[in-house]
Write a protein that holds these residues in place. Structure first.
Motif, PDB file in Angstrom:
ATOM      1  N   ARG A 105       2.809   1.357   2.376  1.00 15.64           N
ATOM      2  CA  ARG A 105       3.139   0.172   3.173  1.00 15.64           C
ATOM      3  C   ARG A 105       4.364  -0.538   2.604  1.00 15.64           C
ATOM      4  O   ARG A 105       5.238  -0.984   3.351  1.00 15.64           O
ATOM      5  CB  ARG A 105       1.964  -0.799   3.207  1.00 15.64           C
ATOM      6  N   ILE A 106       4.442  -0.627   1.290  1.00 14.42           N
ATOM      7  CA  ILE A 106       5.592  -1.291   0.659  1.00 14.42           C
ATOM      8  C   ILE A 106       6.869  -0.509   0.920  1.00 14.42           C
ATOM      9  O   ILE A 106       7.903  -1.079   1.298  1.00 14.42           O
ATOM     10  CB  ILE A 106       5.349  -1.452  -0.854  1.00 14.42           C
ATOM     11  N   ILE A 107       6.805   0.796   0.759  1.00  9.74           N
ATOM     12  CA  ILE A 107       7.999   1.629   0.982  1.00  9.74           C
ATOM     13  C   ILE A 107       8.427   1.569   2.444  1.00  9.74           C
ATOM     14  O   ILE A 107       9.611   1.403   2.754  1.00  9.74           O
ATOM     15  CB  ILE A 107       7.732   3.079   0.532  1.00  9.74           C
ATOM     16  N   THR A 108       7.466   1.684   3.356  1.00  9.56           N
ATOM     17  CA  THR A 108       7.779   1.634   4.784  1.00  9.56           C
ATOM     18  C   THR A 108       8.384   0.282   5.159  1.00  9.56           C
ATOM     19  O   THR A 108       9.375   0.204   5.889  1.00  9.56           O
ATOM     20  CB  THR A 108       6.514   1.904   5.626  1.00  9.56           C
ATOM     21  N   GLY A 109       7.796  -0.800   4.651  1.00  7.81           N
ATOM     22  CA  GLY A 109       8.322  -2.136   4.940  1.00  7.81           C
ATOM     23  C   GLY A 109       9.725  -2.329   4.397  1.00  7.81           C
ATOM     24  O   GLY A 109      10.576  -2.947   5.038  1.00  7.81           O
ATOM     25  N   THR A 110       9.968  -1.788   3.215  1.00  7.42           N
ATOM     26  CA  THR A 110      11.295  -1.910   2.615  1.00  7.42           C
ATOM     27  C   THR A 110      12.335  -1.157   3.435  1.00  7.42           C
ATOM     28  O   THR A 110      13.428  -1.674   3.713  1.00  7.42           O
ATOM     29  CB  THR A 110      11.274  -1.372   1.175  1.00  7.42           C
ATOM     30  N   VAL A 111      11.994   0.050   3.839  1.00  7.82           N
ATOM     31  CA  VAL A 111      12.935   0.858   4.624  1.00  7.82           C
ATOM     32  C   VAL A 111      13.191   0.209   5.987  1.00  7.82           C
ATOM     33  O   VAL A 111      14.341   0.057   6.414  1.00  7.82           O
ATOM     34  CB  VAL A 111      12.424   2.306   4.779  1.00  7.82           C
ATOM     35  N   LEU A 112      12.136  -0.183   6.671  1.00 10.18           N
ATOM     36  CA  LEU A 112      12.307  -0.805   7.991  1.00 10.18           C
ATOM     37  C   LEU A 112      13.026  -2.149   7.885  1.00 10.18           C
ATOM     38  O   LEU A 112      13.858  -2.488   8.737  1.00 10.18           O
ATOM     39  CB  LEU A 112      10.956  -0.972   8.688  1.00 10.18           C
ATOM     40  N   GLY A 113      12.730  -2.918   6.848  1.00  8.30           N
ATOM     41  CA  GLY A 113      13.424  -4.188   6.640  1.00  8.30           C
ATOM     42  C   GLY A 113      14.906  -3.982   6.371  1.00  8.30           C
ATOM     43  O   GLY A 113      15.745  -4.740   6.846  1.00  8.30           O
ATOM     44  N   SER A 140      -4.377   2.431  -3.493  1.00  7.58           N
ATOM     45  CA  SER A 140      -3.055   2.224  -4.088  1.00  7.58           C
ATOM     46  C   SER A 140      -1.994   3.063  -3.374  1.00  7.58           C
ATOM     47  O   SER A 140      -0.851   2.626  -3.221  1.00  7.58           O
ATOM     48  CB  SER A 140      -3.090   2.552  -5.581  1.00  7.58           C
ATOM     49  N   VAL A 141      -2.357   4.262  -2.940  1.00  7.06           N
ATOM     50  CA  VAL A 141      -1.404   5.093  -2.181  1.00  7.06           C
ATOM     51  C   VAL A 141      -1.078   4.415  -0.863  1.00  7.06           C
ATOM     52  O   VAL A 141       0.082   4.368  -0.444  1.00  7.06           O
ATOM     53  CB  VAL A 141      -1.980   6.512  -1.948  1.00  7.06           C
ATOM     54  N   TRP A 142      -2.098   3.865  -0.203  1.00  7.33           N
ATOM     55  CA  TRP A 142      -1.889   3.156   1.060  1.00  7.33           C
ATOM     56  C   TRP A 142      -0.990   1.940   0.830  1.00  7.33           C
ATOM     57  O   TRP A 142      -0.092   1.648   1.623  1.00  7.33           O
ATOM     58  CB  TRP A 142      -3.235   2.745   1.649  1.00  7.33           C
ATOM     59  N   GLY A 143      -1.194   1.225  -0.225  1.00 11.79           N
ATOM     60  CA  GLY A 143      -0.385   0.054  -0.531  1.00 11.79           C
ATOM     61  C   GLY A 143       1.064   0.419  -0.815  1.00 11.79           C
ATOM     62  O   GLY A 143       1.993  -0.238  -0.335  1.00 11.79           O
ATOM     63  N   TYR A 144       1.252   1.482  -1.609  1.00 10.66           N
ATOM     64  CA  TYR A 144       2.623   1.919  -1.901  1.00 10.66           C
ATOM     65  C   TYR A 144       3.350   2.375  -0.645  1.00 10.66           C
ATOM     66  O   TYR A 144       4.525   2.089  -0.450  1.00 10.66           O
ATOM     67  CB  TYR A 144       2.629   3.035  -2.943  1.00 10.66           C
TER      68      TYR A 144
END
Length: 75
Positions: free
Chosen positions: A10-18, A4-8
């Motif tokens: 990834r979501i945060i990183t994708g949101t910031v980069l997007g 779940s930490v890995w998933g969160y």
């Protein structure tokens, strides 16, 4: 817990980069649009100046014709 930490992350990183990518793309679109509008405005102003100059020349030609006609009619 680790997945779940890995998933969160990834979501945060994708949101910031997007968000960064979206901001960059919109900035480029806005800049190119403004440049295109400046060019169109310059063309429009040049056309209006040309038309005003032609109108002024026509007015002067008419003024000369009327002056000549008045001079000829007086003599």
């Amino acid at each position: 817990m680790a997945p779940s930490v890995w998933g969160y992350s990834r979501i945060i990183t994708g949101t910031v980069l997007g968000g960064i990518l979206g901001f960059y793309v919109m900035h480029r679109v806005e800049t190119s649009y403004k440049e295109k509008m400046k060019e169109q405005l310059a063309k429009y102003e040049a056309e209006m100046n040309r038309k005003a100059e032609l109108d002024q020349q026509k007015f002067l030609k008419e003024e000369i014709r009327t002056d000549k006609a008045e001079i000829l009619s007086e003599s």
